[in-house]
Scaffold this motif. Structure first.
Motif, PDB file in Angstrom:
ATOM      1  N   ALA A  90       0.724  -1.376   0.001  1.00  0.00           N
ATOM      2  CA  ALA A  90      -0.125   0.034  -0.108  1.00  0.00           C
ATOM      3  C   ALA A  90       0.718   1.467  -0.138  1.00  0.00           C
ATOM      4  O   ALA A  90       0.253   2.291  -0.520  1.00  0.00           O
ATOM      5  N   GLU A  91       2.109   1.375   0.460  1.00  0.00           N
ATOM      6  CA  GLU A  91       2.824   2.486   0.552  1.00  0.00           C
ATOM      7  C   GLU A  91       3.300   3.136  -0.528  1.00  0.00           C
ATOM      8  O   GLU A  91       3.340   4.562  -0.729  1.00  0.00           O
ATOM      9  N   SER A  92       3.189   2.359  -1.743  1.00  0.00           N
ATOM     10  CA  SER A  92       3.742   3.052  -2.939  1.00  0.00           C
ATOM     11  C   SER A  92       2.671   3.550  -3.877  1.00  0.00           C
ATOM     12  O   SER A  92       2.700   3.899  -4.999  1.00  0.00           O
ATOM     13  N   ILE A 128      -1.632  11.621  -0.011  1.00  0.00           N
ATOM     14  CA  ILE A 128      -1.259  10.663   0.856  1.00  0.00           C
ATOM     15  C   ILE A 128      -1.219   9.489   0.161  1.00  0.00           C
ATOM     16  O   ILE A 128      -1.839   9.207  -0.944  1.00  0.00           O
ATOM     17  N   SER A 129      -0.579   8.390   0.662  1.00  0.00           N
ATOM     18  CA  SER A 129      -0.405   7.007  -0.040  1.00  0.00           C
ATOM     19  C   SER A 129      -1.567   6.194   0.558  1.00  0.00           C
ATOM     20  O   SER A 129      -2.338   6.561   1.393  1.00  0.00           O
ATOM     21  N   ALA A 130      -1.835   5.079  -0.018  1.00  0.00           N
ATOM     22  CA  ALA A 130      -2.937   4.208   0.296  1.00  0.00           C
ATOM     23  C   ALA A 130      -2.728   3.656   1.709  1.00  0.00           C
ATOM     24  O   ALA A 130      -3.592   3.380   2.465  1.00  0.00           O
ATOM     25  N   TRP A 131      -1.336   3.735   2.183  1.00  0.00           N
ATOM     26  CA  TRP A 131      -0.963   3.108   3.716  1.00  0.00           C
ATOM     27  C   TRP A 131      -1.714   4.427   4.530  1.00  0.00           C
ATOM     28  O   TRP A 131      -2.021   3.883   5.693  1.00  0.00           O
ATOM     29  N   GLU A 132      -1.342   5.323   4.287  1.00  0.00           N
ATOM     30  CA  GLU A 132      -1.754   6.651   5.127  1.00  0.00           C
ATOM     31  C   GLU A 132      -3.259   6.868   5.069  1.00  0.00           C
ATOM     32  O   GLU A 132      -3.921   6.925   6.080  1.00  0.00           O
ATOM     33  N   GLU A 133      -3.668   6.416   4.060  1.00  0.00           N
ATOM     34  CA  GLU A 133      -5.293   6.603   3.957  1.00  0.00           C
ATOM     35  C   GLU A 133      -5.827   5.679   4.748  1.00  0.00           C
ATOM     36  O   GLU A 133      -7.313   6.018   5.214  1.00  0.00           O
ATOM     37  N   MET A 134      -5.346   4.579   5.259  1.00  0.00           N
ATOM     38  CA  MET A 134      -5.978   3.588   6.028  1.00  0.00           C
ATOM     39  C   MET A 134      -6.010   4.203   7.657  1.00  0.00           C
ATOM     40  O   MET A 134      -6.567   3.252   8.370  1.00  0.00           O
ATOM     41  N   ILE A 190      -5.929  -6.828  -1.050  1.00  0.00           N
ATOM     42  CA  ILE A 190      -4.470  -7.397  -0.734  1.00  0.00           C
ATOM     43  C   ILE A 190      -4.371  -8.786  -0.900  1.00  0.00           C
ATOM     44  O   ILE A 190      -5.233  -9.647  -0.585  1.00  0.00           O
ATOM     45  N   ARG A 191      -3.322  -9.040  -1.555  1.00  0.00           N
ATOM     46  CA  ARG A 191      -3.063 -10.529  -1.756  1.00  0.00           C
ATOM     47  C   ARG A 191      -1.514 -10.797  -0.989  1.00  0.00           C
ATOM     48  O   ARG A 191      -0.631 -10.022  -1.141  1.00  0.00           O
ATOM     49  N   VAL A 192      -1.556 -11.737  -0.385  1.00  0.00           N
ATOM     50  CA  VAL A 192      -0.469 -12.212   0.533  1.00  0.00           C
ATOM     51  C   VAL A 192       0.008 -13.523   0.305  1.00  0.00           C
ATOM     52  O   VAL A 192      -0.671 -14.459  -0.460  1.00  0.00           O
ATOM     53  N   PRO A 193       1.514 -13.974   0.237  1.00  0.00           N
ATOM     54  CA  PRO A 193       1.753 -15.245   0.002  1.00  0.00           C
ATOM     55  C   PRO A 193       1.451 -16.436   1.114  1.00  0.00           C
ATOM     56  O   PRO A 193       1.471 -15.894   2.372  1.00  0.00           O
ATOM     57  N   ASP A 194       0.896 -17.586   0.576  1.00  0.00           N
ATOM     58  CA  ASP A 194       0.468 -18.727   1.670  1.00  0.00           C
ATOM     59  C   ASP A 194       1.609 -19.419   1.803  1.00  0.00           C
ATOM     60  O   ASP A 194       2.964 -19.039   1.699  1.00  0.00           O
TER      61      ASP A 194
END
Length: 277
Positions: A36-38, A75-81, A94-98
Protein backbone atom coordinates in the motif's frame (compact mmCIF):
# COMPACT_ATOMS: atom_id res chain seq x y z
CA UNK A 1 -2.14 -5.87 27.54
CA UNK A 2 -1.82 -3.03 30.03
CA UNK A 3 1.21 -1.59 28.24
CA UNK A 4 -0.74 -1.37 25.00
CA UNK A 5 -4.04 -0.15 26.40
CA UNK A 6 -3.23 3.56 26.40
CA UNK A 7 -1.36 5.57 23.78
CA UNK A 8 -0.96 9.15 22.52
CA UNK A 9 -3.85 9.38 20.08
CA UNK A 10 -3.26 11.14 16.78
CA UNK A 11 -6.24 11.72 14.49
CA UNK A 12 -4.27 10.97 11.29
CA UNK A 13 -1.20 8.95 12.25
CA UNK A 14 -2.11 6.86 15.29
CA UNK A 15 -5.78 6.10 15.86
CA UNK A 16 -8.20 3.21 16.21
CA UNK A 17 -7.78 2.30 12.53
CA UNK A 18 -4.00 2.63 12.17
CA UNK A 19 -3.56 0.45 15.28
CA UNK A 20 -5.44 -2.39 13.54
CA UNK A 21 -3.53 -1.72 10.30
CA UNK A 22 -0.17 -1.87 12.07
CA UNK A 23 -1.06 -5.03 14.01
CA UNK A 24 -2.08 -6.79 10.80
CA UNK A 25 1.07 -5.58 9.07
CA UNK A 26 3.25 -7.02 11.85
CA UNK A 27 1.51 -10.39 11.62
CA UNK A 28 1.87 -10.38 7.82
CA UNK A 29 5.57 -9.59 7.97
CA UNK A 30 5.19 -6.12 6.44
CA UNK A 31 3.22 -7.31 3.40
CA UNK A 32 0.37 -4.85 3.96
CA UNK A 33 2.64 -1.81 4.09
CA UNK A 34 4.66 -3.03 1.13
CA UNK A 35 1.51 -3.37 -0.97
CA UNK A 36 0.00 0.00 0.00
CA UNK A 37 2.80 2.47 0.70
CA UNK A 38 3.74 3.02 -2.95
CA UNK A 39 0.14 3.51 -4.09
CA UNK A 40 -0.65 7.23 -4.51
CA UNK A 41 -4.28 8.11 -3.92
CA UNK A 42 -4.32 11.73 -5.13
CA UNK A 43 -6.22 12.64 -1.97
CA UNK A 44 -5.12 14.40 1.20
CA UNK A 45 -5.84 14.35 4.91
CA UNK A 46 -7.86 17.56 4.50
CA UNK A 47 -9.91 16.00 1.70
CA UNK A 48 -10.94 13.07 3.87
CA UNK A 49 -11.47 15.12 7.04
CA UNK A 50 -13.85 17.49 5.24
CA UNK A 51 -15.55 14.67 3.34
CA UNK A 52 -16.33 12.69 6.47
CA UNK A 53 -17.43 15.74 8.48
CA UNK A 54 -19.61 17.14 5.67
CA UNK A 55 -22.92 16.35 7.47
CA UNK A 56 -21.83 18.67 10.30
CA UNK A 57 -21.01 21.82 8.36
CA UNK A 58 -19.83 24.03 11.28
CA UNK A 59 -17.36 21.33 12.34
CA UNK A 60 -16.17 20.95 8.73
CA UNK A 61 -15.56 24.71 8.53
CA UNK A 62 -13.68 24.60 11.83
CA UNK A 63 -11.47 21.78 10.58
CA UNK A 64 -10.79 23.66 7.36
CA UNK A 65 -9.76 26.71 9.39
CA UNK A 66 -7.51 24.76 11.72
CA UNK A 67 -5.61 22.61 9.23
CA UNK A 68 -2.49 24.03 7.61
CA UNK A 69 -0.54 23.11 4.49
CA UNK A 70 0.80 19.80 5.92
CA UNK A 71 -2.75 18.43 5.65
CA UNK A 72 -2.80 19.10 1.89
CA UNK A 73 -0.01 16.70 0.92
CA UNK A 74 -1.25 13.81 -1.27
CA UNK A 75 -1.18 10.68 0.85
CA UNK A 76 -0.48 7.05 0.05
CA UNK A 77 -2.91 4.16 0.38
CA UNK A 78 -1.02 3.16 3.54
CA UNK A 79 -1.63 6.57 5.12
CA UNK A 80 -5.22 6.62 3.90
CA UNK A 81 -5.98 3.64 6.10
CA UNK A 82 -6.32 6.01 9.05
CA UNK A 83 -9.99 5.76 8.03
CA UNK A 84 -11.58 2.40 8.99
CA UNK A 85 -13.60 2.24 5.76
CA UNK A 86 -10.47 2.73 3.68
CA UNK A 87 -8.69 0.04 5.70
CA UNK A 88 -11.57 -2.32 4.99
CA UNK A 89 -11.55 -1.55 1.27
CA UNK A 90 -7.77 -1.93 1.01
CA UNK A 91 -7.73 -5.28 2.83
CA UNK A 92 -10.22 -6.63 0.30
CA UNK A 93 -7.67 -6.13 -2.50
CA UNK A 94 -4.52 -7.25 -0.69
CA UNK A 95 -2.91 -10.54 -1.72
CA UNK A 96 -0.33 -12.25 0.46
CA UNK A 97 1.83 -15.36 0.02
CA UNK A 98 0.57 -18.60 1.57
CA UNK A 99 2.76 -21.38 2.97
CA UNK A 100 3.74 -22.44 -0.54
CA UNK A 101 4.57 -18.90 -1.66
CA UNK A 102 1.50 -18.58 -3.85
CA UNK A 103 -0.32 -15.20 -3.65
CA UNK A 104 -3.81 -15.56 -2.21
CA UNK A 105 -6.42 -13.00 -1.07
CA UNK A 106 -5.94 -11.86 2.51
CA UNK A 107 -9.71 -11.63 3.03
CA UNK A 108 -11.55 -14.79 2.01
CA UNK A 109 -15.01 -13.97 3.38
CA UNK A 110 -16.99 -11.21 5.08
CA UNK A 111 -19.91 -11.12 7.51
CA UNK A 112 -22.04 -8.07 8.36
CA UNK A 113 -22.55 -7.79 12.12
CA UNK A 114 -24.47 -4.52 12.17
CA UNK A 115 -25.74 -2.06 9.54
CA UNK A 116 -25.75 1.59 10.63
CA UNK A 117 -28.93 3.59 10.07
CA UNK A 118 -27.29 6.73 8.70
CA UNK A 119 -26.65 8.19 5.23
CA UNK A 120 -23.63 6.81 3.38
CA UNK A 121 -20.39 8.77 3.55
CA UNK A 122 -19.87 11.47 0.93
CA UNK A 123 -17.52 10.96 -2.01
CA UNK A 124 -16.06 14.45 -1.62
CA UNK A 125 -15.90 17.49 0.68
CA UNK A 126 -18.84 19.92 1.02
CA UNK A 127 -18.88 22.89 -1.41
CA UNK A 128 -17.05 25.23 0.97
CA UNK A 129 -15.53 27.33 -1.81
CA UNK A 130 -18.90 28.31 -3.28
CA UNK A 131 -20.39 28.78 0.18
CA UNK A 132 -17.49 30.92 1.39
CA UNK A 133 -17.55 33.04 -1.75
CA UNK A 134 -21.29 33.66 -1.39
CA UNK A 135 -21.10 34.59 2.30
CA UNK A 136 -17.95 36.67 1.90
CA UNK A 137 -19.13 38.76 -1.02
CA UNK A 138 -22.61 39.01 0.44
CA UNK A 139 -21.25 40.27 3.76
CA UNK A 140 -18.76 42.59 2.09
CA UNK A 141 -21.43 44.05 -0.18
CA UNK A 142 -23.76 44.55 2.76
CA UNK A 143 -21.04 46.35 4.70
CA UNK A 144 -20.30 48.63 1.75
CA UNK A 145 -23.97 49.51 1.22
CA UNK A 146 -24.49 50.21 4.91
CA UNK A 147 -21.40 52.43 4.95
CA UNK A 148 -22.73 54.41 2.00
CA UNK A 149 -26.05 54.92 3.78
CA UNK A 150 -24.25 55.89 7.00
CA UNK A 151 -22.32 58.58 5.14
CA UNK A 152 -25.64 59.98 3.94
CA UNK A 153 -26.77 60.42 7.54
CA UNK A 154 -28.69 57.21 8.26
CA UNK A 155 -28.37 56.46 11.97
CA UNK A 156 -29.73 52.93 11.53
CA UNK A 157 -27.16 52.17 8.82
CA UNK A 158 -24.36 53.55 11.00
CA UNK A 159 -25.40 51.32 13.91
CA UNK A 160 -25.71 48.32 11.59
CA UNK A 161 -22.29 48.75 9.97
CA UNK A 162 -20.63 49.31 13.33
CA UNK A 163 -22.30 46.13 14.61
CA UNK A 164 -21.06 44.23 11.57
CA UNK A 165 -17.52 45.51 12.17
CA UNK A 166 -17.69 44.50 15.84
CA UNK A 167 -19.05 41.00 15.19
CA UNK A 168 -16.70 40.20 12.33
CA UNK A 169 -13.70 41.79 14.02
CA UNK A 170 -14.17 39.80 17.22
CA UNK A 171 -14.81 36.56 15.32
CA UNK A 172 -11.89 36.90 12.89
CA UNK A 173 -9.56 38.08 15.64
CA UNK A 174 -10.49 35.21 17.97
CA UNK A 175 -9.94 32.66 15.20
CA UNK A 176 -6.58 34.27 14.46
CA UNK A 177 -5.52 33.97 18.10
CA UNK A 178 -6.57 30.30 18.07
CA UNK A 179 -4.45 29.66 14.95
CA UNK A 180 -1.45 31.27 16.64
CA UNK A 181 -2.00 29.13 19.75
CA UNK A 182 -2.24 25.96 17.66
CA UNK A 183 1.07 26.79 16.02
CA UNK A 184 3.04 27.96 19.04
CA UNK A 185 1.64 26.11 22.07
CA UNK A 186 0.52 22.71 20.74
CA UNK A 187 1.98 19.71 18.94
CA UNK A 188 -0.75 19.68 16.28
CA UNK A 189 1.75 19.67 13.42
CA UNK A 190 -1.03 19.53 10.84
CA UNK A 191 -2.11 22.99 12.04
CA UNK A 192 1.34 24.44 11.28
CA UNK A 193 2.11 26.65 8.26
CA UNK A 194 -1.54 27.66 8.17
CA UNK A 195 -2.16 30.35 5.55
CA UNK A 196 -5.60 31.09 7.00
CA UNK A 197 -3.77 33.40 9.42
CA UNK A 198 -3.49 35.93 6.58
CA UNK A 199 -7.29 36.20 6.58
CA UNK A 200 -8.20 35.65 10.22
CA UNK A 201 -5.90 38.20 11.77
CA UNK A 202 -5.43 38.81 15.53
CA UNK A 203 -5.03 42.51 14.62
CA UNK A 204 -8.82 42.63 14.39
CA UNK A 205 -9.11 42.43 18.19
CA UNK A 206 -6.89 45.46 18.70
CA UNK A 207 -8.69 47.33 15.92
CA UNK A 208 -12.12 46.67 17.46
CA UNK A 209 -10.79 47.93 20.79
CA UNK A 210 -9.49 51.14 19.23
CA UNK A 211 -12.71 51.75 17.34
CA UNK A 212 -15.24 51.09 20.09
CA UNK A 213 -13.52 51.94 23.37
CA UNK A 214 -14.04 55.66 24.11
CA UNK A 215 -11.08 57.95 23.70
CA UNK A 216 -9.44 60.00 21.01
CA UNK A 217 -5.88 61.01 20.28
CA UNK A 218 -3.57 61.33 17.34
CA UNK A 219 -1.83 58.13 18.45
CA UNK A 220 -5.08 56.16 18.49
CA UNK A 221 -6.01 57.45 15.06
CA UNK A 222 -2.62 56.50 13.62
CA UNK A 223 -2.66 53.07 15.28
CA UNK A 224 -6.19 52.38 14.09
CA UNK A 225 -5.40 53.34 10.51
CA UNK A 226 -2.18 51.30 10.53
CA UNK A 227 -3.98 48.19 11.82
CA UNK A 228 -6.79 48.58 9.29
CA UNK A 229 -4.31 48.86 6.44
CA UNK A 230 -2.31 45.97 7.87
CA UNK A 231 -5.39 43.73 7.74
CA UNK A 232 -5.99 44.70 4.12
CA UNK A 233 -2.35 44.06 3.17
CA UNK A 234 -2.26 40.70 4.95
CA UNK A 235 -5.42 39.71 3.07
CA UNK A 236 -3.93 40.80 -0.26
CA UNK A 237 -0.73 38.84 0.36
CA UNK A 238 -2.74 35.77 1.34
CA UNK A 239 -4.71 35.95 -1.90
CA UNK A 240 -1.55 36.37 -3.99
CA UNK A 241 0.01 33.31 -2.35
CA UNK A 242 -2.93 31.24 -3.57
CA UNK A 243 -1.85 31.98 -7.14
CA UNK A 244 1.46 30.15 -6.58
CA UNK A 245 0.93 26.38 -7.13
CA UNK A 246 3.59 25.23 -4.65
CA UNK A 247 2.49 27.63 -1.90
CA UNK A 248 -1.31 27.65 -2.00
CA UNK A 249 -3.39 25.92 0.63
CA UNK A 250 -6.57 23.95 -0.05
CA UNK A 251 -8.83 26.01 2.21
CA UNK A 252 -9.99 28.52 -0.39
CA UNK A 253 -13.56 28.53 0.92
CA UNK A 254 -12.76 29.98 4.35
CA UNK A 255 -10.28 32.38 2.71
CA UNK A 256 -12.89 33.72 0.29
CA UNK A 257 -15.35 34.10 3.14
CA UNK A 258 -12.96 36.39 5.02
CA UNK A 259 -11.28 38.33 2.21
CA UNK A 260 -14.18 40.60 1.10
CA UNK A 261 -15.20 41.29 4.70
CA UNK A 262 -11.62 42.16 5.65
CA UNK A 263 -11.08 44.49 2.72
CA UNK A 264 -14.40 46.32 3.00
CA UNK A 265 -14.78 46.59 6.76
CA UNK A 266 -11.16 47.50 7.44
CA UNK A 267 -11.44 50.28 4.87
CA UNK A 268 -14.64 51.73 6.33
CA UNK A 269 -13.49 51.60 9.97
CA UNK A 270 -12.15 55.16 9.93
CA UNK A 271 -15.25 56.94 8.55
CA UNK A 272 -17.73 54.90 10.63
CA UNK A 273 -15.82 55.65 13.80
CA UNK A 274 -16.13 59.37 13.06
CA UNK A 275 -19.88 59.42 12.60
CA UNK A 276 -19.78 58.77 8.85
CA UNK A 277 -17.85 61.93 7.93
Amino acid sequence: LAENRYYDYHYFRDNCSTRVRDALDRVLGGALRQAAESVRTGRSYRFHALRLMAPDLPVAVGIDLGLGRPADRPISAWEEMFIPMELMARLRSIRVPDDSGRLVPLVTSERVVHTAQRPPERDGPPPLTALGLAIGFGGGSLGWLLWRQARRGSVAARVAVRSLIAVWGLLAGAVGVLLVVLRTLTEHEFAYRNENIFFYNPLWLALVFLVFVPGSSAWRQSARDAMAQGIVWFTAVGLLIQLVPYLRQDSLGVMLLAAPLNIVLAQVVRPTSHGGD
